[in-house]
Every structure is written in C-alpha cells, then in structure tokens.
Design an enzyme around this catalytic site. Structure first.
Site, PDB file in Angstrom:
ATOM      1  N   CYS A 120      50.310 -17.000 -15.788  1.00 34.38           N
ATOM      2  CA  CYS A 120      49.633 -17.600 -14.634  1.00 34.38           C
ATOM      3  C   CYS A 120      50.672 -18.179 -13.680  1.00 34.38           C
ATOM      4  CB  CYS A 120      48.673 -18.698 -15.081  1.00 34.38           C
ATOM      5  SG  CYS A 120      47.659 -18.223 -16.490  1.00 34.38           S
ATOM      6  N   CYS A 175      44.932 -10.847 -17.256  1.00 34.30           N
ATOM      7  CA  CYS A 175      43.542 -11.245 -17.471  1.00 34.30           C
ATOM      8  C   CYS A 175      42.627 -10.937 -16.305  1.00 34.30           C
ATOM      9  CB  CYS A 175      43.472 -12.731 -17.812  1.00 34.30           C
ATOM     10  SG  CYS A 175      44.156 -13.735 -16.519  1.00 34.30           S
TER      11      CYS A 175
HETATM   12  S1  FES Z   1      44.756 -17.039 -18.080  1.00 29.21           S
HETATM   13 FE1  FES Z   1      43.689 -15.994 -16.575  1.00 29.21          FE
HETATM   14  S2  FES Z   1      44.512 -16.941 -14.800  1.00 29.21           S
HETATM   15 FE2  FES Z   1      45.417 -18.071 -16.343  1.00 29.21          FE
END
Ligand code: FES
Lengths: 142, 390
Positions: A107, A33
């Site tokens: 993450c 992301c």
């Molecule tokens: S979804 Fe982007 S840092 Fe967790």
C-alpha cells in the site's frame, strides 16, 4: 496492527480530494489487492528557480494503510523539489507513519508510485506542451 | 456505546452455559476415561451433553463425535470419509461457497489421490440441482454442501441436493456450523450421512465441535491414541467445553424459534433502513432464504477494511470480505462466486445479529453508518456517475 500515526492520518487525511487543473496526475492501481489511488500535483518554483511540488492532493480507494500512506506521501512531497520527491521510497513512507505490517507494504509502494507517476505525467505534458498531451497518466497498472 | 454485530464470527458465551461449565473447570477435573467414581461422573457429564447435542439435530447420541472445533469436524468428515471409502470413488464435489475448513480439507486430499470438483452457485449463493449434477460423476464418493453460508447467510436446499448425491452413489456431508442453533436441523429429514456443528457459533465456548456420523457410515479417525469417542477422536475429552456445548444446544432447542422471529424482524428493518438511507448499496445473498440474523451489504466506491475500522472507531464491531483484510489479498471467494466484481467485494460489510443484540445497538449502527460511508466516499477517486468503478 496499525500505529497511532497511521490511524491518525487515516482518520484525518491531509491534502485529500480532487484538484482542479492539476499540472500532473498519477493514477495507479494495486495489482496485489485491486485498490486505486490518484495523486494530483501543481508544480511551482522555489527561490533558487528549481521546480517544486507546490500543491498536492490525493484520492484513494483502499484500506486504512493505503489511505494513511497516501496522506503521508502528500505531506512528505509538499514543498520538495521534483527530484527530491521522486526519491521518496515506500520505506520512507512506512517509517514516517510509524511502521507498517509487512502485508501492508504494498500500500505504501502504491503511494510512492502514484507520486512518481504524477511527476512523470507533469514532465511529459511539459515536454510536449501545446500538442494536447492532456490525457496522459491514465494507465492503471502499478 | 459498543454494538457487537459480528455474531457470525463468534457469539458471546451465554451466562447459563458458563454456569453449567464452571463446576467442570473447578472441582470436577477427573478424566472421563478412568473407572473410579470421579471419572464416572465426568463421563456421565460428557454423555449427558452428547444426548443434548444429538437431540438438537435429530440424531441419536451414538452418532455424535465430539471434536475440538467445527474445523476439526469438517476435516474429520471429509478426510475421514474419503480415506475409509476410497474404493467407492476418488472425486469429492464441493460447493463454491464452502467454508475454508471444507475447501482446504478437500484440497489437502488431492495429494492423497483424490480430485475435487466445484459446484457453482447462482447469484444468491444457492447451489442449484443442475449445478450439482454438472459437477457429479460416477467416481464421486462424497458431496459437501453447507447448510447455510457464514458470510451471506444463504440457506441451501440440502434435502434436494442430498437426494441427487445419493442417486449418484455418493455420500453427503453438510457443514452446519453457522446454521446450528439459528434454524432447525433434522439429520433424518435432511438425509445426510455427515454433519458438522460448532459450539462457539451458538453461545457455547470455543474449543468444542461435533460431527454427526450416521449409523453405518465409515470414517477413518484423524487422531490416533487412547481411543476416546468410540475411536473416532482420541484425546482426553474437553469436559467443560463439551458440557457447555450440551447446555448451549439445550437452550437453543427451547428458544430458537422465538429468537429467530425476533432477529428476522430486527434484521429486515435494519436492511430496509440501510438501503434507504445510503445510496449505491446492494444486499448480497438471498432475499428470503437466509439466516435470521444475517445481513451482507456491498457499498460502492469504498473499501471494507477502512469501513470496518471507521465503524470500530464509532463503536461498531462488524466484518468484511474485502481483499485488503485477507492474508492472501484475495477477495472473499463467496462474494466472487455470487458474481461480485473485485471492487464490489471490496466494499462488502457483514452485519450479523444474535441473541443479545438490542434494538439500541442496531440504532447505533444505523446512526453512524451513513456518515462513515460518506466520509470514505469523499476520499475515494470513484464517485457516483463517475468513471472507472467496475
Ligand atoms: S491492502 Fe488493499 S489497499 Fe492496502
């Protein structure tokens, strides 16, 4: 969506901030992301002479799971030997924060990668000590 | 205190709408399709609502087809038009900032032998005539551009764009779901063949939408069955929701103008204060041509999901276009289309005001925002004047 433990770490992150003169730095970016995490470590020795993570700090640009797991990974790593700290997996971190939604596991992975990279950076600097290996650990790939 | 500032997501049901709906949920349960008196009463209620909906958008009642949602109306417009008119061409042109309901409906038609071209937008999110011309060709049968954007609020020059589409022999579909009830709509003046609207974005209930199909426009139904809605949409009518939709349109017709003025003033002042009280923030979207209640910011160095959660803890309900909140982990296509980097889109925050928003709510948001941004910036590795943030 998030556990109470995670939210608590998100709201009151432990070991947050930049470190002056760290022994190792891990800078990682999340290919999924686009988030960024920096982990800073200071290495010391325990009573049996093994190298341990004496102090650790993090900075994170990311979601609540990223901030919460960064905080948790610093808690888990603090005081551990480098070998033990390296073995902390994304599952260990996820479990410690009381579970994560599947889409947020990356993450947690980022947090453990940041830690490993910081340890790697420390070792590399130690390896070529005196040869100006100051700028290592800068790459952004996950 | 709770400040609900997410009207673009959905609006609360207006009490007056609820009142109008209740009898149709309680005692008047008959099926509008039957021929005995109870059914006829339900039928009349549906037709009464149809007139009110038609009136708000300047259509005639026969041109309104009720659907279960705005998404269904968009799907019916695109798929239904493409399937019924495939001999006119095989290309559909859409703007880059359309709602997912439009983009995905178009994509689904690719497997049916249609191709999709995307018309880009400028930095404010406007589809310019030049960009539309570039995407059009002789094989284009349908052009889809929204009236206003649900994220950044930009209002398009539909009339001008529809004219270009018509010059190329293409029909025009306008998704007006987020705009309806906020700004005036007249399908005649806009000169569009198809226009989609939704009840729950304008203080009506969830579960009701409508598609305007201009007289003479051919559309293939997506749902087949008992032939309700002139055969365009089979399935027993959702009478209470349709009645509520009608009432919501009636109220909008009466109050829209005054309400828009109030919202615009409240929004402008809010934007001014956010920009002056927080550093390194930009306003996304058009400076003037935007929906009255819409504001969309990008806060540098921080991420939107964290921001939304922090604000939620502080009693504020808002939303973000950050990749971290999307199931695909992609940032909002609208924000990238207007040129924001991934990192900038990360820090986006949409704040939308509506009919029941009070100045107190806005004040509450303004009082907690700087602290929340500041706290997240302390956690972030990116700092003002620092490196790495792009
Ligand atoms: S979804 Fe982007 S840092 Fe967790």
């Amino acid at each position: 969506m998030y556990s109470e433990i995670l939210l608590e770490h998100f709201r009151n992150p432990r070991n947050m901030g930049r470190m002056e003169k760290p022994d190792g730095v891990g800078k990682v970016g999340n290919p999924a992301c686009g988030d960024v995490m920096h982990i800073y470590i200071k290495v010391g020795k325990n009573s049996s002479g093994e190298e341990i993570i004496e102090d650790i700090k993090f900075e994170t640009f990311g979601c609540a799971a990223a901030i919460g797991t960064s905080s948790m990974v610093t808690e888990l790593a603090k005081g551990k030997t480098l070998e033990e700290a390296e073995k902390i997996s994304k599952e260990d971190v996820a479990e410690a924060v009381g579970g994560l939604p599947p889409i947020k596991m990356h993450c947690s992975l980022l947090a453990t990668k940041g830690l490993r990279k910081a340890i790697e950076d420390y070792r590399r600097k130690k390896g070529d000590a005196g040869e100006g290996g100051e700028d290592s650990g800068d790459s952004q790939e996950g | 205190m709770r400040a609900y500032l997410d009207y673009a997501s959905t609006t609360p049901l207006d009490e007056r709408v609820l009142e109008a709906m209740l009898p149709w949920l309680r005692e008047h349960y008959a099926n509008p399709t039957g021929i005995y008196s109870l059914c006829q009463k339900a039928k009349q209620a549906v037709e009464g609502a149809r007139e009110k909906v038609a009136e708000l958008v300047g259509a005639s009642a026969q041109e309104i087809v009720f659907t279960s949602s705005g998404t269904e109306a968009c799907n019916l417009a695109i798929k239904g038009y493409a399937l019924a008119n495939r001999r006119r061409g095989r290309r559909i042109v859409v703007s880059a900032v359309e709602h997912m309901a439009v983009l995905e409906a178009c994509r689904a038609m690719e497997s049916q032998g249609f191709s999709v071209s995307v018309a880009g937008v400028d930095e404010h999110g406007c589809v310019t005539p030049e960009k539309l011309e570039q995407a059009l060709d002789r094989d284009t049968l349908l052009v889809a551009v929204q009236l206003a954007n649900n994220e950044i609020g930009t209002v398009q020059e539909i009339k001008e764009l529809a004219e270009i589409a018509h010059e190329h022999g293409a029909a025009f579909f306008c998704d007006a779901c987020i705009a309806n009830g906020s700004i005036p709509i007249d399908v005649e003046k806009l000169d569009v063949e198809l226009l989609a609207i939704s009840a729950h974005k304008m203080y009506g209930p969830k579960g009701a939408g409508a598609l305007y199909i201009a007289k003479g426009t051919r559309v293939e139904p997506l749902l087949h069955g008992g032939g309700q809605e002139h055969g365009y949409r089979s399935g027993t009518e959702n009478v209470p929701a349709i009645v509520g939709f009608g009432r919501a349109c009636e109220i909008a017709a009466e109050e829209m103008e005054e309400e828009a003025e109030r919202l615009r003033r409240m929004r402008d002042e809010m934007v001014r204060r956010v920009m002056s009280e927080v550093e390194d923030v930009r306003l996304n979207g058009h400076p003037e041509r935007r929906l009255p209640g819409n504001a969309n910011f990008a806060f540098a160095y921080i991420e939107g999901e964290s921001l939304v959660l922090e604000l939620d803890f502080a009693g504020v309900s808002v939303s973000t276009g950050s990749a971290c909140t999307s199931p695909t982990l992609e940032p909002s296509h609208v924000l990238t289309a207007i040129g924001l980097s991934r990192a900038q889109a990360h820090g986006s925050l949409r704040v939308t005001l509506g009919r029941f928003t009070t100045q107190e709510e806005v004040e509450h948001f303004l009082s907690v925002l700087p602290g929340v941004v500041e706290r997240l910036r302390r956690i972030s590795p990116f700092k003002r004047g620092g490196e790495g943030y792009v």
